[in-house]
Structures are given as C-alpha cells and as structure tokens.
Design a protein around this motif. Structure first.
Motif, short mmCIF file in Angstrom:
data_model
loop_
_atom_site.label_atom_id
_atom_site.label_comp_id
_atom_site.label_asym_id
_atom_site.label_seq_id
_atom_site.Cartn_x
_atom_site.Cartn_y
_atom_site.Cartn_z
N MET A 92 0.89 -1.21 -0.12
CA MET A 92 -0.04 -0.07 -0.05
C MET A 92 0.99 1.20 -0.03
SD MET A 92 -3.00 -1.09 -0.16
CE MET A 92 -4.18 -2.53 0.18
N GLY A 93 0.24 2.45 -0.26
CA GLY A 93 0.99 3.68 -0.12
C GLY A 93 1.63 4.05 0.88
N GLN A 94 2.29 5.28 1.20
CA GLN A 94 2.76 5.61 2.53
C GLN A 94 2.06 6.38 3.15
OE1 GLN A 94 6.73 7.07 0.98
NE2 GLN A 94 7.60 5.16 0.68
N GLY A 95 1.17 7.15 2.58
CA GLY A 95 0.30 8.23 3.12
C GLY A 95 -0.55 7.74 4.01
N VAL A 96 -0.97 6.55 4.12
CA VAL A 96 -2.10 5.88 5.17
C VAL A 96 -1.35 4.80 5.82
CG1 VAL A 96 -4.14 4.52 5.25
CG2 VAL A 96 -3.92 6.21 3.62
N ASP A 97 -1.64 5.20 7.45
CA ASP A 97 -1.05 4.07 8.29
C ASP A 97 -2.20 3.13 8.25
OD1 ASP A 97 -0.68 2.53 10.57
OD2 ASP A 97 -0.53 4.23 11.98
N TRP A 98 -1.81 2.03 7.52
CA TRP A 98 -2.88 0.84 7.29
C TRP A 98 -3.00 -0.06 8.66
CZ3 TRP A 98 -6.12 0.87 3.41
CH2 TRP A 98 -5.70 1.66 2.35
N GLU A 99 -2.41 -0.13 9.39
CA GLU A 99 -2.52 -0.78 10.70
C GLU A 99 -3.47 0.02 11.46
OE1 GLU A 99 -0.32 -2.47 14.66
OE2 GLU A 99 1.06 -1.74 13.12
N ALA A 100 -3.35 1.11 11.63
CA ALA A 100 -4.37 2.13 12.41
C ALA A 100 -5.55 2.27 11.53
CB ALA A 100 -3.75 3.54 12.57
N MET A 101 -5.68 2.10 10.23
CA MET A 101 -6.76 2.22 9.47
C MET A 101 -7.67 0.84 9.47
SD MET A 101 -8.90 3.56 7.35
CE MET A 101 -8.08 5.23 7.11
N GLY A 102 -7.05 -0.15 9.79
CA GLY A 102 -7.53 -1.61 9.97
C GLY A 102 -8.38 -1.64 11.22
N THR A 103 -7.61 -0.83 12.23
CA THR A 103 -8.47 -0.68 13.53
C THR A 103 -9.68 -0.01 13.55
OG1 THR A 103 -6.50 -0.95 14.83
CG2 THR A 103 -8.37 -0.23 16.00
N ARG A 104 -9.53 1.37 12.67
CA ARG A 104 -10.64 2.29 12.79
C ARG A 104 -11.90 1.56 11.66
NH1 ARG A 104 -8.92 7.71 10.22
NH2 ARG A 104 -10.64 8.29 11.05
N LEU A 105 -11.44 0.71 10.66
CA LEU A 105 -12.24 0.04 9.98
C LEU A 105 -13.27 -1.04 10.53
CD1 LEU A 105 -10.32 -0.41 6.65
CD2 LEU A 105 -12.45 0.86 6.84
N ALA A 106 -12.44 -1.71 11.53
CA ALA A 106 -13.01 -2.55 12.34
C ALA A 106 -14.12 -1.99 13.26
CB ALA A 106 -12.15 -3.35 13.17
N ASP A 107 -13.76 -0.82 13.96
CA ASP A 107 -14.48 0.06 14.55
C ASP A 107 -15.91 0.52 13.71
OD1 ASP A 107 -13.09 -0.18 16.83
OD2 ASP A 107 -12.04 1.79 16.54
N ALA A 108 -15.53 0.74 12.75
CA ALA A 108 -16.64 1.25 11.68
C ALA A 108 -17.75 0.05 11.66
CB ALA A 108 -16.39 1.99 10.41
N ALA A 109 -17.14 -1.00 11.13
CA ALA A 109 -17.81 -2.24 11.15
C ALA A 109 -18.82 -2.80 12.14
CB ALA A 109 -17.04 -3.45 10.67
N ARG A 110 -18.43 -2.75 13.52
CA ARG A 110 -18.89 -2.91 14.60
C ARG A 110 -20.11 -2.05 14.95
NH1 ARG A 110 -13.88 -4.95 16.34
NH2 ARG A 110 -13.07 -2.88 16.97
N ASP A 111 -19.76 -0.55 14.62
CA ASP A 111 -20.56 0.38 14.88
C ASP A 111 -21.81 0.20 13.73
OD1 ASP A 111 -21.62 2.95 15.93
OD2 ASP A 111 -21.43 3.59 13.97
N ASP A 142 -15.33 10.44 7.88
CA ASP A 142 -14.59 10.18 9.06
C ASP A 142 -13.41 9.41 8.34
OD1 ASP A 142 -13.74 10.77 11.78
OD2 ASP A 142 -13.88 8.42 11.69
N LEU A 143 -13.63 8.77 7.65
CA LEU A 143 -12.56 7.88 7.25
C LEU A 143 -11.64 7.94 6.12
CD1 LEU A 143 -14.39 4.12 7.80
CD2 LEU A 143 -12.22 5.06 9.23
N VAL A 144 -12.35 8.47 5.17
CA VAL A 144 -11.74 8.87 3.69
C VAL A 144 -11.10 10.31 3.84
CG1 VAL A 144 -12.05 8.99 1.16
CG2 VAL A 144 -13.32 7.27 2.72
N ASP A 145 -9.85 10.27 3.58
CA ASP A 145 -9.17 11.74 3.49
C ASP A 145 -9.41 12.43 2.62
OD1 ASP A 145 -7.00 13.33 4.61
OD2 ASP A 145 -5.91 12.65 2.94
N GLY A 146 -10.07 13.42 2.69
CA GLY A 146 -10.17 14.68 1.85
C GLY A 146 -11.79 14.67 1.57
N CYS A 147 -12.72 13.80 2.14
CA CYS A 147 -14.12 13.78 2.04
C CYS A 147 -14.85 14.81 3.11
CB CYS A 147 -14.49 12.35 2.43
SG CYS A 147 -16.41 12.07 2.14
N GLU A 148 -15.40 15.61 2.37
CA GLU A 148 -16.13 16.71 3.39
C GLU A 148 -17.72 16.32 3.40
OE1 GLU A 148 -15.29 20.13 1.09
OE2 GLU A 148 -13.20 20.00 1.52
N ALA A 149 -18.22 15.67 2.39
CA ALA A 149 -19.49 15.06 2.46
C ALA A 149 -19.91 13.86 1.80
CB ALA A 149 -20.48 16.20 1.72
#
Length: 235
Positions: free
Chosen positions: A1-20, A40-47
């Motif tokens: 994956m690219g360098q701009g996203v911390d995919w380990e942290a993103m994996g945790t946030r995606l799991a939180d989203a899935a549970r929610d 909240d999750l996608v960088d640059g997304c305003e709406a």
C-alpha cells in the motif's frame, strides 16, 4: 500500500466502523452512519451520500450535506455522473479527481457540478455479491485533487464493510416484516378456525380464496380480521 495511510491504524478504525454499523437499529440508521463514517475515514471527504436507482429514478437515501442531494438531482436529470454510473453499470469505483478540468466520460455533469462547489468526487458501488446492488456511496470534496489512489483504496475497503452491514440490516428488516406477517396470518387463521369450527388447512384456504376474490393482499386481509373480528364468507 501507499505511504500516506497508516494501514495498521486504518484497519482498527475500519473494524470499529464495522462494529458500529452492525449495532445500528434499522436500515435508515445504518445508511446514515455509513455516510458519517465515510466522511470520517476517507481523507479529503467533506460530504457523503448514498444514491440508489429505483424505477430509473435516482433517489438519495442518505446524505450528510445538501450538496449530496443537489448532485444526485443533477445526475438524475443528466443520466450521467460517477455515482449514477457506478450503480447502473455496477462498476466498483469511479473517481473524478479534478472537476476544474473537462471530463470525457461526464462532460455535462462535470460542468454543472462545478457550479455546486464540487472539486472532486468518488462513486463506490455497495454490493456483497455479483447479483447484489445496494446503490453507490458518493464521496465529495470542494477541493480539486482531494481524492488520491490511497483515498480510493480506503473507500473501497470501507464500502465492503458498509455493504455487508447494510445487507444485514435489510435482511433483518425483511425478516422481521416476514415474521410479523406470518404471525398476523396465523392469528387470523386461529380466529377463523375457532369461529367456523374449521381445521387450520380449511381456514387458510378460506383466507387465500378471499384474498384472491377481493384482490386484497393476504397480510392486509389478515390484519383486518384480527382488528375487526369479521370473518369472510365463502362464495
């Protein structure tokens, strides 16, 4: 994956989203939370919003901002746009990175969308199987170039979780409706059986016969019987 996203942290946030999302009470709550999590999750997304096409008409089923509804109305009018095409053509994702530049795929939409203050947009299909189509998740930014390849990867990963949660909510709602219908029909059969001294099979047959003769849905007829106690006459 690219360098701009911390995919380990993103994996945790995606799991939180899935549970929610799985914890939401009903389809509409799930739809609304999907759009909130997308911002909240996608960088640059305003709406964000969710667009579906029903009977060839674009319907906004969830949206965090008025720009979502305005864009959906525009795509419905023009019959083009990244979110419209994502759901109609069943494409996983369309990314329109810079609306300040002409676009060959959606020339009319691009020109009109700029007037709404949209700088970049992504449309991501929500599906769980090849036969499934739950609409498109639309992501918006006022800034041109806001969505990168990494933004797209995050959006696709989140959309897979969102689609599973949404499909589950739809299934649960339909299941509850089916159970309620079966329960109501069962109560009506019980009333007919006790009043007419019929067997269950004969009571059900009378219910179906009356439904057909009166062009009334079985559940509606059963609800009428349980509410009024009136038993249909056999013709």
């Amino acid at each position: 994956m690219g360098q701009g996203v911390d995919w380990e942290a993103m994996g945790t946030r995606l799991a939180d989203a899935a549970r929610d999302l799985a914890a939401q009470d009903g389809v509409q709550d799930t739809l609304d939370r999907i759009t909130e999590w997308a911002v909240d999750l996608v960088d640059g997304c305003e709406a964000a919003g969710i667009l579906v096409v029903r009977d060839e008409q674009v319907v906004t089923v969830a949206g965090t901002d008025n720009v979502v509804r305005a864009s959906d109305r525009l795509q419905d009018e023009l019959r083009e746009g990244p979110c419209f095409d994502a759901t109609v053509q069943k494409q996983r994702v369309f990314r329109l990175a810079d609306l300040t530049e002409p676009d060959e795929a959606w020339p009319r939409y691009t020109a009109r969308a700029r007037e709404l203050g949209i700088g970049s947009i992504m449309g991501v299909l929500l599906y769980t199987t090849d036969k499934d189509n739950l609409g498109a998740l639309a992501l918006y930014s006022s800034r041109p170039g806001a969505f990168t390849e990494e933004s797209e990867r995050v959006a696709l990963a989140f959309a897979s979780h969102a689609a599973v949660a949404l499909a589950g909510a739809v299934h649960d709602q339909n299941l509850h409706a089916a159970l309620d219908s079966a329960r109501t029909i069962g109560e009506a059969i019980g009333i007919i059986r006790s009043r007419r001294m019929m067997t269950n099979d004969d009571a059900l047959a009378l219910l179906k016969e009356t439904s057909q003769n009166t062009n009334t849905k079985l559940r509606e007829l059963a609800e009428r019987i349980t509410h009024t106690g009136e038993i249909p006459q056999r013709h």
